[in-house]
Design a protein around this motif. Structure first.
Motif, mmCIF file in Angstrom:
data_model
loop_
_atom_site.group_PDB
_atom_site.id
_atom_site.type_symbol
_atom_site.label_atom_id
_atom_site.label_comp_id
_atom_site.label_asym_id
_atom_site.label_seq_id
_atom_site.Cartn_x
_atom_site.Cartn_y
_atom_site.Cartn_z
ATOM 1 N N TYR A 266 0.804 -1.523 -0.118
ATOM 2 C CA TYR A 266 -0.196 0.065 -0.195
ATOM 3 C C TYR A 266 1.001 1.306 -0.032
ATOM 4 O O TYR A 266 1.065 1.490 0.585
ATOM 5 C CB TYR A 266 -0.905 0.002 1.204
ATOM 6 C CG TYR A 266 -1.792 -1.372 1.263
ATOM 7 C CD1 TYR A 266 -3.149 -1.854 0.818
ATOM 8 C CD2 TYR A 266 -1.465 -2.116 2.546
ATOM 9 C CE1 TYR A 266 -3.596 -2.478 0.347
ATOM 10 C CE2 TYR A 266 -2.769 -3.253 2.371
ATOM 11 C CZ TYR A 266 -3.545 -3.209 1.317
ATOM 12 O OH TYR A 266 -4.255 -4.527 1.406
ATOM 13 N N GLY A 267 1.376 1.881 -1.150
ATOM 14 C CA GLY A 267 2.293 3.042 -1.137
ATOM 15 C C GLY A 267 4.050 2.418 -1.219
ATOM 16 O O GLY A 267 4.038 1.053 -1.249
ATOM 17 N N PRO A 268 4.389 3.069 -0.249
ATOM 18 C CA PRO A 268 5.297 2.323 0.261
ATOM 19 C C PRO A 268 5.515 1.815 2.039
ATOM 20 O O PRO A 268 6.196 1.184 1.886
ATOM 21 C CB PRO A 268 5.674 3.806 1.113
ATOM 22 C CG PRO A 268 4.692 4.474 2.194
ATOM 23 C CD PRO A 268 3.565 4.180 0.763
ATOM 24 N N TYR A 269 4.208 1.053 2.157
ATOM 25 C CA TYR A 269 3.979 0.544 2.930
ATOM 26 C C TYR A 269 4.087 -1.450 2.745
ATOM 27 O O TYR A 269 2.992 -0.824 1.961
ATOM 28 C CB TYR A 269 2.462 0.513 4.299
ATOM 29 C CG TYR A 269 2.517 -0.500 5.201
ATOM 30 C CD1 TYR A 269 3.142 -1.046 6.090
ATOM 31 C CD2 TYR A 269 0.908 -1.206 5.062
ATOM 32 C CE1 TYR A 269 2.871 -1.437 6.629
ATOM 33 C CE2 TYR A 269 0.784 -2.229 5.675
ATOM 34 C CZ TYR A 269 1.242 -2.380 7.172
ATOM 35 O OH TYR A 269 1.646 -3.665 7.407
ATOM 36 N N GLN A 270 4.794 -2.085 3.437
ATOM 37 C CA GLN A 270 4.258 -3.239 2.874
ATOM 38 C C GLN A 270 3.816 -4.495 3.614
ATOM 39 O O GLN A 270 3.803 -4.647 4.864
ATOM 40 C CB GLN A 270 5.974 -4.105 2.265
ATOM 41 C CG GLN A 270 5.838 -5.581 1.450
ATOM 42 C CD GLN A 270 6.636 -5.979 1.871
ATOM 43 O OE1 GLN A 270 7.981 -6.226 1.883
ATOM 44 N NE2 GLN A 270 7.538 -6.642 -0.464
ATOM 45 N N ALA A 271 2.289 -4.787 3.471
ATOM 46 C CA ALA A 271 1.581 -5.250 4.150
ATOM 47 C C ALA A 271 2.089 -6.894 3.990
ATOM 48 O O ALA A 271 2.036 -7.632 4.968
ATOM 49 C CB ALA A 271 0.596 -5.020 3.787
#
Length: 235
Positions: free
Chosen positions: A24-29
């Motif tokens: 999610y954008g720069p966030y790696q879920a």
């Protein structure tokens, strides 16, 4: 039937995620998750808030498409399907139970339960008859005509379970199914879910913060920072 003895694995894995990535954008879920779900088993996915457990459930269920990796159902990739085909897959192969039930407020208990059958093209009379059967099996006989607002929290969640099972899915995905219930009602709802799923050999995948609920599953999988960090068979 005891909720602690529901791990039934007569066959091999039928729903498999390999190398699952989701950003999610720069966030790696999800950072490369491998997970296999077996026919008839009950699995609990646990982890802190933001660990990726709900994202993993949504990717396995075809609600979200992964940014990398693959999801296979009975050996066939489903992550590459278009939205229309994934939507059809969810209607026919999967059932869902959410924290708040998400029943349609204008529909009765039996109409809510019959929704998956009606969406799949079933005759209305037959769909409602099937819905009433599931409601009776879940201890809701006599409440078929009640609207969601006329049900207790536990009763509403049992309607949601009946709806999830009405079309005989291969797997039920439950996202914090007891999160809005008190301890006793949550325990009763959990027992109802596991027993009903056992009757159809549907697998159950539960996302939960509740360690006591997780301990009633046949397998616990822990996820942190988008990675599977541990797993244990229970019982």
């Amino acid at each position: 039937m005891s909720a602690s003895t529901v791990d039934r694995r007569p066959g091999g894995p039928f729903l498999v995620g390999r190398g699952l990535l989701k950003n999610y954008g720069p966030y790696q879920a999800l950072a490369g998750v491998d997970l296999a779900i077996h026919t008839g088993e009950v699995m609990a996915i646990v982890g802190p808030s933001g660990s990726g457990k709900t994202t993993l459930l949504h990717v396995l269920a075809g609600i979200l498409r992964p940014d990398g990796g693959e999801v296979l159902l009975d050996g066939h990739r489903i992550d590459q399907l278009g939205e229309a085909k994934r939507s059809a897959l969810r209607r026919h192969e999967f059932g869902f139970v959410f924290q708040q039930g998400m029943l349609v407020g204008e529909l009765t208990a039996e109409e809510n339960t019959a929704l998956p059958l009606l969406l799949a093209g079933a005759n209305r009379k037959q769909a409602l008859a099937g819905a009433r059967d599931w409601l009776a099996r879940l201890g809701l006989g006599g409440l078929e005509k009640r609207l969601p607002g006329e049900l207790s929290g536990g009763q509403a969640q049992r309607v949601a379970i009946a709806r999830a099972l009405a079309h005989s899915p291969k797997v039920i995905f439950a996202d914090e199914p007891t999160g809005a219930l008190d301890t006793r009602t949550g325990e009763e709802t959990t027992q109802a879910l596991f027993a009903a799923a056992a009757a159809t050999q549907a697998a159950v995948v539960i996302v939960t913060h509740d360690r006591e609920l997780a301990a009633k599953a046949g397998r616990i999988v822990e996820i942190r920072d988008g990675l599977i960090t541990g797993g244990v068979m229970v019982g």
